[in-house]
Scaffold this active site. Structure first.
Site, short mmCIF file in Angstrom:
data_model
loop_
_atom_site.label_atom_id
_atom_site.label_comp_id
_atom_site.label_asym_id
_atom_site.label_seq_id
_atom_site.Cartn_x
_atom_site.Cartn_y
_atom_site.Cartn_z
N ILE A 119 0.83 6.39 -1.72
CA ILE A 119 1.67 5.38 -1.82
C ILE A 119 1.73 4.45 -0.55
O ILE A 119 1.85 4.99 0.61
CB ILE A 119 3.07 5.91 -1.55
N PRO A 120 0.94 3.29 -0.88
CA PRO A 120 0.29 2.52 0.29
C PRO A 120 1.28 1.75 1.05
O PRO A 120 1.68 0.47 0.73
CB PRO A 120 -0.44 1.37 -0.79
N CYS A 121 2.20 2.55 1.60
CA CYS A 121 3.25 1.91 2.47
C CYS A 121 2.56 1.16 3.83
O CYS A 121 3.29 0.15 4.24
CB CYS A 121 4.24 2.61 3.26
N HIS A 122 1.31 1.35 3.84
CA HIS A 122 0.62 0.38 5.04
C HIS A 122 0.45 -1.03 4.45
O HIS A 122 -0.07 -1.80 5.24
CB HIS A 122 -0.75 0.75 5.19
N ARG A 123 0.63 -1.34 3.28
CA ARG A 123 0.63 -2.90 2.72
C ARG A 123 1.87 -3.44 2.89
O ARG A 123 2.09 -4.77 2.47
CB ARG A 123 0.18 -2.73 1.15
#
Length: 152
Positions: A119-123
């Site tokens: 889950i690309p929460c760094h984006r």
DNA sequence: TACAACTCCGCTG
DNA sequence: CAGCGGAGTTGTA
């Protein structure tokens, strides 16, 4: 009782624990265990390979089935985050609008995400252009964003 | 109730 | 116009 399969993986960013159940990944988070233990399991071996490719910029996404553990709100937010494409960044506010909530609550849900990268929460970044927070630290977040931007 | 990985708005210079 | 401070917001432990 369902059986979880666990591995301890060595990555570019340190050691991470990977847990899965019935071919679904349920957990991928930093670990204190500094030893590499890879479960002899197709999913786990494959995941590690994908992960390495990701850091080498040869893989743009993780296509695995996830088993999300959290509240309804969190799942909703996480699903929304999953739609963010490789190399793209979105603000907390954007997500908030999509789920009819407020940015503060989005940040809240993100921080509870236990499936890093998947889950690309760094984006997700702040509306004013700054990176905002990250479990592994802002510097890592920035590193990841740059990694994706520079990949072709 | 207090806190959080946010944002907006108004005030100062 | 940039920088700063504070209030508003929404979901969780």
């Amino acid at each position: 009782m369902e059986k979880y399969i666990t591995s301890n993986l060595k990555t570019e960013l340190g050691y991470f624990t990977l847990k899965s159940i019935k071919k679904k990944i349920t957990y991928f988070y930093p670990s204190n265990d500094k030893s590499e233990k890879i479960n002899n399991n197709h999913l786990h071996i494959n995941f590690l390979k994908t992960l390495n490719n990701y850091f080498l910029k040869e893989s743009s996404s993780f296509r695995y089935q996830l088993k999300l553990i959290g509240t309804e709100f969190q799942k909703k937010v996480w699903q929304e985050i999953s739609k963010i494409k490789y190399g793209q960044t979105v603000t907390y506010n954007d997500i908030a609008k999509k789920v009819n909530s407020s940015p503060r609550a989005i940040g809240n849900a993100c921080s509870k995400n236990k499936c890093l990268f998947l889950i690309p929460c760094h984006r997700i970044i702040c509306a004013n252009g700054s990176t905002g927070g990250y479990v592994l630290g802002e510097n890592i977040k920035e590193y990841l964003i740059k990694l994706e931007k520079n990949a072709k």
